[in-house]
Design a protein around this motif. Structure first.
Motif, mmCIF file in Angstrom:
data_model
loop_
_atom_site.group_PDB
_atom_site.id
_atom_site.type_symbol
_atom_site.label_atom_id
_atom_site.label_comp_id
_atom_site.label_asym_id
_atom_site.label_seq_id
_atom_site.Cartn_x
_atom_site.Cartn_y
_atom_site.Cartn_z
ATOM 1 N N THR A 73 0.857 -1.192 0.000
ATOM 2 C CA THR A 73 0.000 0.000 0.000
ATOM 3 C C THR A 73 0.887 1.233 0.000
ATOM 4 O O THR A 73 2.089 1.157 0.288
ATOM 5 N N PHE A 74 0.283 2.369 -0.320
ATOM 6 C CA PHE A 74 1.076 3.579 -0.523
ATOM 7 C C PHE A 74 0.800 4.619 0.556
ATOM 8 O O PHE A 74 -0.350 4.879 0.915
ATOM 9 N N ASP A 75 1.889 5.209 1.057
ATOM 10 C CA ASP A 75 1.782 6.287 2.041
ATOM 11 C C ASP A 75 1.374 7.597 1.377
ATOM 12 O O ASP A 75 0.796 8.465 2.018
ATOM 13 N N CYS A 76 1.706 7.729 0.080
ATOM 14 C CA CYS A 76 1.361 8.937 -0.661
ATOM 15 C C CYS A 76 1.506 8.650 -2.152
ATOM 16 O O CYS A 76 2.341 7.828 -2.553
ATOM 17 N N CYS A 77 0.667 9.314 -2.958
ATOM 18 C CA CYS A 77 0.799 9.252 -4.408
ATOM 19 C C CYS A 77 1.264 10.610 -4.911
ATOM 20 O O CYS A 77 0.623 11.625 -4.602
ATOM 21 N N TYR A 78 2.371 10.619 -5.661
ATOM 22 C CA TYR A 78 2.767 11.856 -6.332
ATOM 23 C C TYR A 78 2.060 11.876 -7.683
ATOM 24 O O TYR A 78 2.363 11.091 -8.572
ATOM 25 N N ASN A 79 1.103 12.787 -7.820
ATOM 26 C CA ASN A 79 0.232 12.830 -8.987
ATOM 27 C C ASN A 79 0.811 13.751 -10.049
ATOM 28 O O ASN A 79 0.861 14.966 -9.882
ATOM 29 N N THR A 80 1.260 13.171 -11.153
ATOM 30 C CA THR A 80 1.788 13.985 -12.242
ATOM 31 C C THR A 80 1.099 13.639 -13.568
ATOM 32 O O THR A 80 1.697 13.692 -14.641
ATOM 33 N N ILE A 81 -0.203 13.288 -13.465
ATOM 34 C CA ILE A 81 -1.005 13.023 -14.661
ATOM 35 C C ILE A 81 -1.540 14.345 -15.194
ATOM 36 O O ILE A 81 -2.136 15.120 -14.463
ATOM 37 N N HIS A 82 -1.322 14.581 -16.483
ATOM 38 C CA HIS A 82 -1.871 15.767 -17.147
ATOM 39 C C HIS A 82 -3.183 15.374 -17.820
ATOM 40 O O HIS A 82 -3.253 14.372 -18.529
ATOM 41 N N GLY A 83 -4.217 16.174 -17.623
ATOM 42 C CA GLY A 83 -5.505 15.842 -18.207
ATOM 43 C C GLY A 83 -6.245 14.803 -17.374
ATOM 44 O O GLY A 83 -5.919 14.548 -16.217
ATOM 45 N N THR A 84 -7.258 14.188 -17.981
ATOM 46 C CA THR A 84 -8.060 13.195 -17.278
ATOM 47 C C THR A 84 -7.307 11.865 -17.159
ATOM 48 O O THR A 84 -6.541 11.530 -18.069
ATOM 49 N N PRO A 85 -7.442 11.124 -16.042
ATOM 50 C CA PRO A 85 -8.294 11.380 -14.882
ATOM 51 C C PRO A 85 -7.554 12.022 -13.700
ATOM 52 O O PRO A 85 -8.129 12.135 -12.624
ATOM 53 N N GLY A 86 -6.301 12.446 -13.921
ATOM 54 C CA GLY A 86 -5.496 12.894 -12.786
ATOM 55 C C GLY A 86 -5.466 14.379 -12.542
ATOM 56 O O GLY A 86 -4.960 14.827 -11.510
ATOM 57 N N GLU A 87 -5.989 15.174 -13.512
ATOM 58 C CA GLU A 87 -5.965 16.624 -13.342
ATOM 59 C C GLU A 87 -7.377 17.225 -13.330
ATOM 60 O O GLU A 87 -7.532 18.425 -13.121
ATOM 61 N N ASP A 88 -8.370 16.387 -13.521
ATOM 62 C CA ASP A 88 -9.753 16.877 -13.563
ATOM 63 C C ASP A 88 -10.576 16.424 -12.360
ATOM 64 O O ASP A 88 -11.786 16.613 -12.327
ATOM 65 N N GLY A 89 -9.926 15.831 -11.365
ATOM 66 C CA GLY A 89 -10.600 15.500 -10.116
ATOM 67 C C GLY A 89 -11.065 14.066 -9.983
ATOM 68 O O GLY A 89 -11.423 13.634 -8.880
#
Length: 327
Positions: A73-89
């Motif tokens: 399991t992950f303590d944190c996700c570093y989100n570097t997705i541009h556009g959907t589904p990582g930048e639109d919520g």
């Protein structure tokens, strides 16, 4: 040692750019503090590949991995997705439901800022200066003469929910408007038409640690093309000058406006706001809440020019995300 998933890819035209951003993030995380898992979020699946190329699929029920019969399991996700589904919520909402910290802004703020029209509407009452705009949805009756009269020419026709200048055209003549709309409608069914602003284009990165919003030095964009399009951004057709060649008072003004936007929108993690200095005043264009982090991207340049070290900044952001995560 904390387990960190670096999320990259996505379902939009920007997925390849996001993979490059994610690779830079993964390379610059502190391996003495974190066990790093680059995780691709793509149409063909959500997965992690180890150094040998073995693929391990993400269990979407709890966003975990199973490697050699061991659940990770992950303590944190570093989100570097541009556009959907990582930048639109959308991905943010899933991680919020699963109670997993992620470095980008929360689901509501992500959906709001990804929608250029809604973001501008929210910021205007806070005295954030912008250009003039018109909005069109697919299926609307279009009168090119009204568009030209209300917005002026030249103008920009943009896909409302897109990045990296996909679906963007600069229009000089009334008869070019329909073709520009068709280009934008290939990317999104909502269009924003924006007045042309004559002036220096700058971009400003910012992030928050604790209660302090840290604003980076602005970058001046000088495009070889007609505007800062995809070629200019990613294929060397522009000069990106950091710090921008603007007066000190203009630097302070655009940094102050960036800080105010970040604060009003209640953002989190790294974000980058774009402006045009028109008649000496920074006019807000848009904000990217998962800005590009590839070697060609602006924010890493600004971090270096601001006297900071990327690895340290990323560590600060991850630790801040975990510390202030609301359970």
């Amino acid at each position: 040692m904390k387990n960190i998933a670096v999320l990259m890819g996505g379902y939009s035209h920007e997925w390849e750019i996001s993979l490059k951003s994610g690779a830079v993030i993964a390379q610059n995380l502190d391996s003495n503090l974190y066990k790093i898992y680059p995780v691709a979020i793509l149409i063909d699946g959500w997965y992690y590949k180890n150094d040998a190329g073995t693929r391990y699929d993400i269990d979407k029920n709890d966003f975990s991995l199973s490697i050699d019969a061991k659940k990770i399991t992950f303590d944190c996700c570093y989100n570097t997705i541009h556009g959907t589904p990582g930048e639109d919520g959308k991905l943010q909402a899933l991680l919020e439901l699963l109670n997993i910290p992620q470095t980008s802004c929360d689901s509501y703020q992500s959906a709001l800022t990804f929608n250029k029209r809604d973001c501008i509407a929210v910021l205007k009452p806070w005295n954030i200066t912008t250009g003039n705009h018109m909005y069109i949805n697919q299926g609307d009756t279009i009168d090119e003469e009204i568009i030209a009269r209300n917005i002026g020419l030249p103008c920009f026709v943009k896909a409302n929910r897109s990045g990296s200048s996909f679906g963007v055209s600069k229009v000089y003549k009334v008869e070019e408007i329909n073709a520009a709309l068709e280009t934008a409608f290939e990317v999104d069914d909502e269009i924003i038409i924006e007045s042309f602003l004559d002036g220096v284009e700058v971009s400003v990165g910012a992030y928050q640690i604790g209660d302090k919003i840290k604003v980076l030095l602005p970058t001046e964009i000088v495009s070889e093309n007609d505007f800062f399009d995809y070629e200019a951004k990613y294929q060397g057709k522009s000069k990106e000058i950091t710090p921008a060649r603007i007066k000190d008072e203009n630097t302070k003004a655009v940094q102050q406006t960036t800080r105010r936007i970040y604060q009003v929108l209640k953002l989190k993690g790294l974000a980058r706001a774009d402006f045009i200095f028109h008649k000496g005043i920074p006019h807000f264009i848009e904000i990217n809440t998962n800005p590009g982090m590839s070697k060609e991207s602006i924010v890493p340049q600004q971090i270096t020019a601001s006297g900071l070290i990327l690895k340290k900044v990323l560590t600060e952001i991850i630790e801040n995300t975990i510390k202030y995560h609301i359970t």
